[in-house]
Design an enzyme around this catalytic site. Structure first.
Site, PDB file in Angstrom:
ATOM      1  N   TYR A 208      64.313-133.490  -3.613  1.00 42.19           N
ATOM      2  CA  TYR A 208      63.741-133.340  -4.951  1.00 42.19           C
ATOM      3  C   TYR A 208      64.790-133.355  -6.058  1.00 42.19           C
ATOM      4  O   TYR A 208      64.475-133.559  -7.224  1.00 42.19           O
ATOM      5  CB  TYR A 208      62.921-132.045  -5.055  1.00 42.19           C
ATOM      6  CG  TYR A 208      61.674-132.029  -4.193  1.00 42.19           C
ATOM      7  CD1 TYR A 208      61.243-133.172  -3.536  1.00 42.19           C
ATOM      8  CD2 TYR A 208      60.913-130.883  -4.051  1.00 42.19           C
ATOM      9  CE1 TYR A 208      60.114-133.168  -2.738  1.00 42.19           C
ATOM     10  CE2 TYR A 208      59.775-130.872  -3.255  1.00 42.19           C
ATOM     11  CZ  TYR A 208      59.378-132.009  -2.597  1.00 42.19           C
ATOM     12  OH  TYR A 208      58.262-132.002  -1.824  1.00 42.19           O
TER      13      TYR A 208
ATOM     14  N   LYS B 162      65.148-132.824  10.952  1.00 46.39           N
ATOM     15  CA  LYS B 162      64.828-134.135  11.533  1.00 46.39           C
ATOM     16  C   LYS B 162      66.175-134.717  11.946  1.00 46.39           C
ATOM     17  O   LYS B 162      66.577-135.813  11.518  1.00 46.39           O
ATOM     18  CB  LYS B 162      64.098-134.987  10.473  1.00 46.39           C
ATOM     19  CG  LYS B 162      63.527-136.297  10.991  1.00 46.39           C
ATOM     20  CD  LYS B 162      62.299-136.131  11.857  1.00 46.39           C
ATOM     21  CE  LYS B 162      61.836-137.492  12.363  1.00 46.39           C
ATOM     22  NZ  LYS B 162      60.851-137.408  13.440  1.00 46.39           N
TER      23      LYS B 162
ATOM     24  N   ASP C 191      58.199-133.169  12.421  1.00 48.71           N
ATOM     25  CA  ASP C 191      56.904-133.745  12.813  1.00 48.71           C
ATOM     26  C   ASP C 191      56.263-132.907  13.916  1.00 48.71           C
ATOM     27  O   ASP C 191      55.060-132.635  13.887  1.00 48.71           O
ATOM     28  CB  ASP C 191      57.061-135.217  13.242  1.00 48.71           C
ATOM     29  CG  ASP C 191      58.266-135.464  14.129  1.00 48.71           C
ATOM     30  OD1 ASP C 191      59.130-134.570  14.244  1.00 48.71           O
ATOM     31  OD2 ASP C 191      58.357-136.551  14.725  1.00 48.71           O
TER      32      ASP C 191
ATOM     33  N   ASP D 287      58.065-127.512   1.542  1.00 45.34           N
ATOM     34  CA  ASP D 287      56.934-127.672   0.620  1.00 45.34           C
ATOM     35  C   ASP D 287      55.669-127.978   1.425  1.00 45.34           C
ATOM     36  O   ASP D 287      54.615-127.359   1.255  1.00 45.34           O
ATOM     37  CB  ASP D 287      57.265-128.836  -0.337  1.00 45.34           C
ATOM     38  CG  ASP D 287      56.311-128.925  -1.499  1.00 45.34           C
ATOM     39  OD1 ASP D 287      55.421-128.059  -1.605  1.00 45.34           O
ATOM     40  OD2 ASP D 287      56.423-129.878  -2.292  1.00 45.34           O
TER      41      ASP D 287
ATOM     42  N   ASP E  18      52.540-125.096   2.762  1.00 42.94           N
ATOM     43  CA  ASP E  18      51.127-125.300   2.397  1.00 42.94           C
ATOM     44  C   ASP E  18      50.262-125.382   3.645  1.00 42.94           C
ATOM     45  O   ASP E  18      49.160-124.832   3.702  1.00 42.94           O
ATOM     46  CB  ASP E  18      50.956-126.590   1.580  1.00 42.94           C
ATOM     47  CG  ASP E  18      50.996-126.309   0.088  1.00 42.94           C
ATOM     48  OD1 ASP E  18      51.409-125.195  -0.292  1.00 42.94           O
ATOM     49  OD2 ASP E  18      50.629-127.205  -0.697  1.00 42.94           O
TER      50      ASP E  18
END
Ligand code: NAD
Length: 361
Positions: free
Chosen positions: A142, A193, A225, A249, A253
């Site tokens: 970001y 990852k 994943d 993020d 959620d």
């Protein structure tokens, strides 16, 4: 008696309603646990725009910077949606996070047995879930440079974002993960990852190195994943999950929706020192129900419990608030958002009052 200065920023919509109940809880806890909480209330978000023309005034920023912790309700609403992005209510949150140097976002997701049917998942899958996601807030994809969209000579457009982390950035968020795990069941999962992204290969190496300072915490690793799948398949396996900004993020959620009840979920954003922390519910200002007195104050009250645990080291008081919340739910009290069809509903103030009674207030 220990004294703590708390900046109380109710904000917009249901913010003032839910924060009022949380402030009462702080007063009762202060009396019971012999702590002097000095609450200073101020405007933020749309409420501040209306008075000062800006979502965060210098005075309020100064108040936040000089306090031991910040308690925030929520900001935003249709009234301010037409404004330029640079002065929208939500800007206040970004500015507070930046100025306070808040780099770690803590989001617990806990299933309450009595609310198990609020989840979209099967009860046997989620019964007993009690996990916490620690998300890095200020680095990664970001914020990394270079970024942007450019037009190439042949007219094709090319978009770029860059995932960047330095060793100190990874070290400090890893330490938060280990410290938080120490206060819980002492299991830390680092999500990356590392099989594809070099940045997260570094992430994994640094987390392992920091882990040497925390031999009492069991460290494991998982690819993002797989973690996204495991959160749905078997969420009970998790205690604390630490991960970088973008992964966090998404996973936080996903984790919060295991519970199915947005009005129940607190959060903390913390910085480099104990005096830098902001506590707030994960939900927004809920303009659709603002002023009706029916908002659920529990997420904000549980945010106060997080403040006591992480900023003030008052574990017993934090646990007492969580116990009181469970007790009122067990007695069948429900605000509209968590009530099943046919169940009686209580108001925001009634829910707050019931929790205060449990706390002996
Ligand atoms: P929201 O979280 O405010 O509301 C989503 C739904 O959940 C609504 O139906 C609302 O009534 C319900 N809800 C939320 N909290 C509740 C509570 N405590 N009790 C009962 N019901 C509750 O999200 P939204 O509608 O997308 O956003 C509304 C405004 O809030 C927007 O202006 C948005 O920008 C802002 N927002 C602010 C924050 C923040 O301050 N941290 C976070 C998200 C959204």
């Amino acid at each position: 008696m220990s004294a703590f200065n708390i900046a109380v920023l109710p904000g917009d919509g249901i913010g003032p309603e839910i924060v009022a109940e949380a402030a009462k809880v702080l007063k009762v806890i202060g009396k019971r646990f012999k702590a002097d909480f000095k609450l200073k209330e101020a405007l933020v978000g749309g409420a501040s725009i209306d008075v000062y023309g800006r979502p965060l005034s210098d005075e309020v920023l100064k108040l936040a910077l000089s306090s031991d912790a910040v308690l925030l309700g929520a900001v935003g609403g249709p009234k301010w949606e037409g404004l330029d992005y640079s002065i929208r209510p939500e800007r206040a949150l970004l500015a507070l996070r930046k100025e306070l140097g808040l780099f770690a976002n803590l989001r617990p997701a806990k299933i309450y047995k009595v609310l198990i049917n609020a989840s979209t998942l099967k009860p046997e899958v989620i019964d007993g879930v009690d996990l916490l996601v620690v998300r890095e807030l200020t680095g990664g994809l970001y914020f990394g440079e270079p970024k942007g969209v450019e037009t190439l000579a042949n007219g094709t457009e090319r978009g770029v974002n860059t995932m960047v982390y330095t060793t100190p950035e990874i070290e400090r968020i890893a330490r938060v993960g280990f410290e938080v795990a120490r206060k819980r069941r002492k299991k830390l999962l680092s999500v990356d990852k590392a099989n594809v992204l070099e940045t997260t290969e570094l992430w994994r190496r640094v987390v392992i190195k920091v882990g040497k300072d925390y031999p009492d915490v069991e460290l494991s690793h998982m690819y993002v994943d797989n973690c996204a799948m495991q959160l749905i398949r078997n969420p009970k396996q998790f205690d604390v999950i630490v991960t970088e900004n973008t992964f966090g993020d998404i996973l936080s959620d996903e984790a919060s929706m295991l519970t199915g009840s947005i009005g129940m979920l607190p959060s903390a954003s913390i910085g480099a020192t104990k005096q830098r922390a902001m506590y707030e519910p994960i939900h927004g200002s809920a303009p659709d129900i603002a002023g009706k007195g029916i908002a659920n104050p529990i997420a904000t009250i549980l945010s106060v419990a997080m403040m006591l645990r992480y900023s003030f080291d008052m574990e017993a008081a934090a646990a007492e608030i969580e116990r009181a919340v469970e007790a009122v739910l067990a007695k069948g009290l429900r605000t509209a958002d968590i009530a099943a069809a046919g169940e009686q509903r209580v108001s925001c103030v009634q829910m707050g009052a019931a929790i205060l009674r449990e706390l002996g207030g």
